[in-house]
Design an enzyme around this catalytic site. Structure first.
Site, PDB file in Angstrom:
ATOM      1  N   ASN A 215       0.848  -1.200   0.000  1.00  0.00           N
ATOM      2  CA  ASN A 215       0.000   0.000   0.000  1.00  0.00           C
ATOM      3  C   ASN A 215       0.882   1.248   0.000  1.00  0.00           C
ATOM      4  O   ASN A 215       2.106   1.151  -0.054  1.00  0.00           O
ATOM      5  CB  ASN A 215      -0.948  -0.021   1.202  1.00  0.00           C
ATOM      6  CG  ASN A 215      -0.181  -0.071   2.508  1.00  0.00           C
ATOM      7  OD1 ASN A 215       0.530   0.860   2.853  1.00  0.00           O
ATOM      8  ND2 ASN A 215      -0.275  -1.193   3.218  1.00  0.00           N
ATOM      9  N   ASP A 284      -3.790  -6.754   5.465  1.00  0.00           N
ATOM     10  CA  ASP A 284      -4.701  -7.640   6.196  1.00  0.00           C
ATOM     11  C   ASP A 284      -4.607  -9.074   5.680  1.00  0.00           C
ATOM     12  O   ASP A 284      -4.874 -10.022   6.408  1.00  0.00           O
ATOM     13  CB  ASP A 284      -6.140  -7.133   6.056  1.00  0.00           C
ATOM     14  CG  ASP A 284      -6.334  -5.860   6.872  1.00  0.00           C
ATOM     15  OD1 ASP A 284      -5.824  -5.805   8.003  1.00  0.00           O
ATOM     16  OD2 ASP A 284      -6.969  -4.912   6.356  1.00  0.00           O
ATOM     17  N   LYS A 294       8.735 -16.717 -11.190  1.00  0.00           N
ATOM     18  CA  LYS A 294       7.930 -15.593 -11.687  1.00  0.00           C
ATOM     19  C   LYS A 294       6.643 -16.110 -12.346  1.00  0.00           C
ATOM     20  O   LYS A 294       6.711 -17.038 -13.164  1.00  0.00           O
ATOM     21  CB  LYS A 294       8.761 -14.806 -12.709  1.00  0.00           C
ATOM     22  CG  LYS A 294       8.051 -13.589 -13.231  1.00  0.00           C
ATOM     23  CD  LYS A 294       8.888 -12.864 -14.257  1.00  0.00           C
ATOM     24  CE  LYS A 294       8.059 -11.781 -14.920  1.00  0.00           C
ATOM     25  NZ  LYS A 294       8.722 -11.197 -16.060  1.00  0.00           N
ATOM     26  N   PRO A 310      -1.929 -12.107  10.767  1.00  0.00           N
ATOM     27  CA  PRO A 310      -2.244 -11.879  12.186  1.00  0.00           C
ATOM     28  C   PRO A 310      -2.474 -10.394  12.437  1.00  0.00           C
ATOM     29  O   PRO A 310      -1.881  -9.550  11.769  1.00  0.00           O
ATOM     30  CB  PRO A 310      -0.976 -12.353  12.904  1.00  0.00           C
ATOM     31  CG  PRO A 310       0.102 -12.340  11.871  1.00  0.00           C
ATOM     32  CD  PRO A 310      -0.560 -12.565  10.549  1.00  0.00           C
ATOM     33  N   ASP A 311      -3.356 -10.095  13.378  1.00  0.00           N
ATOM     34  CA  ASP A 311      -3.610  -8.689  13.733  1.00  0.00           C
ATOM     35  C   ASP A 311      -2.630  -8.318  14.850  1.00  0.00           C
ATOM     36  O   ASP A 311      -2.746  -8.780  15.989  1.00  0.00           O
ATOM     37  CB  ASP A 311      -5.062  -8.509  14.185  1.00  0.00           C
ATOM     38  CG  ASP A 311      -5.416  -7.040  14.293  1.00  0.00           C
ATOM     39  OD1 ASP A 311      -4.618  -6.278  14.875  1.00  0.00           O
ATOM     40  OD2 ASP A 311      -6.475  -6.645  13.781  1.00  0.00           O
ATOM     41  N   PHE A 328      -4.229   3.318  14.824  1.00  0.00           N
ATOM     42  CA  PHE A 328      -4.656   4.298  13.829  1.00  0.00           C
ATOM     43  C   PHE A 328      -5.730   3.606  12.995  1.00  0.00           C
ATOM     44  O   PHE A 328      -5.629   2.394  12.754  1.00  0.00           O
ATOM     45  CB  PHE A 328      -3.486   4.693  12.911  1.00  0.00           C
ATOM     46  CG  PHE A 328      -2.682   5.855  13.433  1.00  0.00           C
ATOM     47  CD1 PHE A 328      -1.922   5.721  14.585  1.00  0.00           C
ATOM     48  CD2 PHE A 328      -2.681   7.074  12.766  1.00  0.00           C
ATOM     49  CE1 PHE A 328      -1.175   6.788  15.066  1.00  0.00           C
ATOM     50  CE2 PHE A 328      -1.944   8.146  13.235  1.00  0.00           C
ATOM     51  CZ  PHE A 328      -1.187   8.012  14.396  1.00  0.00           C
ATOM     52  N   LYS A 342     -13.121  -0.264  15.723  1.00  0.00           N
ATOM     53  CA  LYS A 342     -11.782  -0.863  15.889  1.00  0.00           C
ATOM     54  C   LYS A 342     -11.274  -0.655  17.326  1.00  0.00           C
ATOM     55  O   LYS A 342     -10.604  -1.526  17.874  1.00  0.00           O
ATOM     56  CB  LYS A 342     -10.799  -0.237  14.890  1.00  0.00           C
ATOM     57  CG  LYS A 342     -11.039  -0.754  13.484  1.00  0.00           C
ATOM     58  CD  LYS A 342     -10.146  -0.117  12.447  1.00  0.00           C
ATOM     59  CE  LYS A 342     -10.507  -0.667  11.079  1.00  0.00           C
ATOM     60  NZ  LYS A 342      -9.873   0.028   9.984  1.00  0.00           N
ATOM     61  N   LYS A 346     -10.589  -4.247  18.946  1.00  0.00           N
ATOM     62  CA  LYS A 346      -9.178  -4.597  19.186  1.00  0.00           C
ATOM     63  C   LYS A 346      -8.766  -4.296  20.627  1.00  0.00           C
ATOM     64  O   LYS A 346      -7.611  -4.470  20.984  1.00  0.00           O
ATOM     65  CB  LYS A 346      -8.285  -3.829  18.195  1.00  0.00           C
ATOM     66  CG  LYS A 346      -8.565  -4.167  16.719  1.00  0.00           C
ATOM     67  CD  LYS A 346      -7.552  -3.517  15.786  1.00  0.00           C
ATOM     68  CE  LYS A 346      -7.928  -3.703  14.332  1.00  0.00           C
ATOM     69  NZ  LYS A 346      -6.799  -4.018  13.470  1.00  0.00           N
TER      70      LYS A 346
HETATM   71  O1  PMT Z   1       2.838   6.196   6.541  1.00  0.00           O
HETATM   72  P1  PMT Z   1       2.217   7.495   6.069  1.00  0.00           P
HETATM   73  O2  PMT Z   1       2.363   7.697   4.583  1.00  0.00           O
HETATM   74  O3  PMT Z   1       2.687   8.680   6.873  1.00  0.00           O
HETATM   75  O4  PMT Z   1       0.634   7.388   6.303  1.00  0.00           O
HETATM   76  C1  PMT Z   1       0.130   7.311   7.594  1.00  0.00           C
HETATM   77  C2  PMT Z   1      -1.048   6.346   7.683  1.00  0.00           C
HETATM   78  C3  PMT Z   1      -2.197   6.857   6.855  1.00  0.00           C
HETATM   79  C4  PMT Z   1      -0.629   4.958   7.193  1.00  0.00           C
HETATM   80  C5  PMT Z   1      -1.400   6.257   9.204  1.00  0.00           C
HETATM   81  O5  PMT Z   1      -1.728   7.517   9.665  1.00  0.00           O
HETATM   82  C6  PMT Z   1      -2.579   5.311   9.424  1.00  0.00           C
HETATM   83  O6  PMT Z   1      -3.742   5.652   9.341  1.00  0.00           O
HETATM   84  N1  PMT Z   1      -2.236   4.029   9.772  1.00  0.00           N
HETATM   85  C7  PMT Z   1      -3.168   2.909   9.945  1.00  0.00           C
HETATM   86  C8  PMT Z   1      -3.359   2.241   8.641  1.00  0.00           C
HETATM   87  C9  PMT Z   1      -4.232   1.024   8.728  1.00  0.00           C
HETATM   88  O7  PMT Z   1      -3.842   0.000   8.236  1.00  0.00           O
HETATM   89  O8  PMT Z   1      -5.322   1.126   9.374  1.00  0.00           O
HETATM   90  P2  PMT Z   1      -6.367  -0.085   9.636  1.00  0.00           P
HETATM   91  O9  PMT Z   1      -7.620   0.617   9.888  1.00  0.00           O
HETATM   92  O10 PMT Z   1      -6.334  -1.072   8.546  1.00  0.00           O
HETATM   93  O11 PMT Z   1      -5.820  -0.780  10.941  1.00  0.00           O
HETATM   94  C10 PMT Z   1      -6.209  -0.380  12.255  1.00  0.00           C
HETATM   95  C11 PMT Z   1      -5.064  -0.548  13.215  1.00  0.00           C
HETATM   96  O12 PMT Z   1      -4.699  -1.914  13.308  1.00  0.00           O
HETATM   97  C12 PMT Z   1      -3.806   0.181  12.807  1.00  0.00           C
HETATM   98  O13 PMT Z   1      -3.222   0.719  13.959  1.00  0.00           O
HETATM   99  C13 PMT Z   1      -2.930  -0.901  12.199  1.00  0.00           C
HETATM  100  O14 PMT Z   1      -1.545  -0.624  12.361  1.00  0.00           O
HETATM  101  C14 PMT Z   1      -3.337  -2.110  13.018  1.00  0.00           C
HETATM  102  N2  PMT Z   1      -3.224  -3.395  12.312  1.00  0.00           N
HETATM  103  C15 PMT Z   1      -3.958  -3.644  11.191  1.00  0.00           C
HETATM  104  C16 PMT Z   1      -3.885  -4.870  10.587  1.00  0.00           C
HETATM  105  C17 PMT Z   1      -3.025  -5.856  11.141  1.00  0.00           C
HETATM  106  N3  PMT Z   1      -2.912  -7.045  10.572  1.00  0.00           N
HETATM  107  N4  PMT Z   1      -2.300  -5.577  12.224  1.00  0.00           N
HETATM  108  C18 PMT Z   1      -2.390  -4.368  12.824  1.00  0.00           C
HETATM  109  O15 PMT Z   1      -1.713  -4.109  13.832  1.00  0.00           O
END
Ligand code: PMT
Length: 401
Positions: A215, A284, A294, A310-311, A328, A342, A346
């Site tokens: 991403n 995810d 390839k 895994p989360d 975030f 979330k 979580k």
């Molecule tokens: O890196 P930049 O370009 O500065 O951009 C910043 C950002 C937009 C990436 C950042 O500010 C942001 O929003 N990060 C969270 C991105 C995200 O994947 O969000 P989510 O809603 O999918 O996940 C929720 C939370 O679970 C996040 O804290 C994520 O780190 C965590 N997560 C998600 C999936 C996973 N398998 N494990 C996790 O720990």
């Protein structure tokens, strides 16, 4: 009494007409109780004599890397260790270029490489030299490395031109130096004695030996938080996905690629952390099978089966002695509701809702605007650069702790 009292400052002077103002700067720093040792480049001595600084600082002036007598008195490594701060004022375009490229071809640049003290530079040069893309790129690199740029100011220049490039006035430099020392005083920071672990950037999930799913996360938000946590006095570990961000001075960096790698590193360090902040945009899902060779372009359509990763943050929040856990939420619609979901699912202490549908904030942008959500309140942080947002977030986290 300011934060300058009894502080050991190396005042570096490089070749520029503004060097005459550094005499006044030396006097002002001494007035505030700082112990000042002046280091001059050969260019600086063309503008002002070492004797002036020796008289004003009350210390011998150092100007040579290969001087046997000076090395016997206080060698360059000893001098680099002695300093609480290196302030280079004026910092010429040439010096900024050498510093950004890690040169060690005179005493001052060597000290900057050999010190673990904070470094601040006050650029002074002709306005076109300042605007030049090379100078700007060098300054950008220096900032990314945590070096503080003080100024320059705008106004009339010695060369007869007008514009940005004047060295900051001695009074301004004294107060900027005092606040830098205050911010870097670990005993003074709200997170002194705390350990903060931050995940940052994207993860990459391989499809075959050369392709992956990922991403747009740049890591900027996570690294800004690492800088703010360090400034607040925290021991800071940054677990980074594949990003091109400079590691802030004083932070420990662990590089990872995949979600599973980031998970392992997080679960290793989170149990001993006080605060865990997950800015990483973790994939995810990952391909169920990684092709050994390839994938060839033969079929018209192919399907890739994905399996859940895994989360990471949910696993950290489920630890028996969990750190204060901050997530975030990157959403393109219904931001607040999804973020609240979330927070609850979580089992987080705080979540920072990030509207990633906008191109001026969020992914890969220098700016952000967020809503901080806890079980009982919401707080909007208006659009600002990611360092400013990070500072506010660290304050909120420190007071919630
Ligand atoms: O890196 P930049 O370009 O500065 O951009 C910043 C950002 C937009 C990436 C950042 O500010 C942001 O929003 N990060 C969270 C991105 C995200 O994947 O969000 P989510 O809603 O999918 O996940 C929720 C939370 O679970 C996040 O804290 C994520 O780190 C965590 N997560 C998600 C999936 C996973 N398998 N494990 C996790 O720990």
């Amino acid at each position: 009494m300011t934060h300058l009292a009894q502080k050991k400052i190396i005042l570096g002077i490089t070749g520029g007409i503004a060097a005459y103002k550094s005499a006044e700067l030396t006097r002002r720093l001494k007035e505030q109780g700082a112990d000042v040792r002046v280091v001059m480049t050969p260019g600086a001595k063309e503008f002002i004599t070492p004797l002036t600084f020796q008289a004003l600082s009350g210390n011998p002036v150092s100007d040579s890397l290969l001087d046997r007598d000076a090395e016997a008195a206080m060698g360059h490594i000893e001098l680099a260790r002695w300093a609480d701060l290196i302030l280079v004022a004026p910092a010429s375009a040439d010096f900024l270029a050498r510093l950004s490229h890690g040169f060690a071809n005179d005493l001052l640049s060597t000290l900057c490489l050999a010190t673990s003290a904070p470094i601040a530079v006050a650029p002074a040069m002709n306005q076109l030299m300042w605007k030049n893309k090379a100078t700007q790129a060098n300054c950008h690199t220096l900032k990314q490395r945590g070096i503080l740029l003080l100024g320059p100011n705008s106004g009339d220049q010695a060369c007869g031109e007008t514009g940005l490039g004047r060295m900051m006035e001695p009074d301004q430099l004294v107060s900027a130096t005092a606040s830098l020392l205050r911010n870097n005083d670990p005993q003074a920071g709200p997170l002194h004695g705390k350990k903060v672990v931050i995940t940052a950037g994207p993860t990459r999930e391989a499809l075959d030996p050369i392709r992956f799913i990922s991403n747009h996360s740049s890591g900027k938000m996570g690294f800004a938080l690492a800088r703010a946590a360090l400034a607040a006095g925290a021991q800071t570990i940054i677990i980074a996905g594949p990003v091109y961000q400079e590691t802030p001075n004083g932070a420990e960096r662990i590089n990872t690629v995949t979600a599973k790698g980031m998970y392992r590193a997080s679960l290793e360090h989170a149990p001993s952390a006080d605060i865990f902040i997950a800015t990483a945009a973790v994939a995810d899902y990952r391909p169920l099978q990684i092709a050994g060779q390839k994938i060839k372009k033969s079929a018209k359509q192919i399907s890739i089966e994905l399996t859940r990763n895994p989360d990471i943050i949910a696993a950290v929040a489920a630890l028996p002695e969990k750190p204060f856990t901050v997530g975030f939420a990157a959403e393109t619609n219904d931001l607040i509701n999804y973020a609240k979901g979330k927070l609850q699912n979580k089992k987080l202490d705080l979540i920072v809702a990030n509207d990633v549908a906008r191109s001026d904030i969020g992914f890969n942008s220098d700016q952000n605007a967020v809503t901080v959500i806890s079980a009982d309140k919401h707080q909007n942080l208006a659009q600002a650069n990611k360092d400013q947002i990070a500072e506010q977030l660290i304050k909120i986290i420190a007071s919630a702790l």
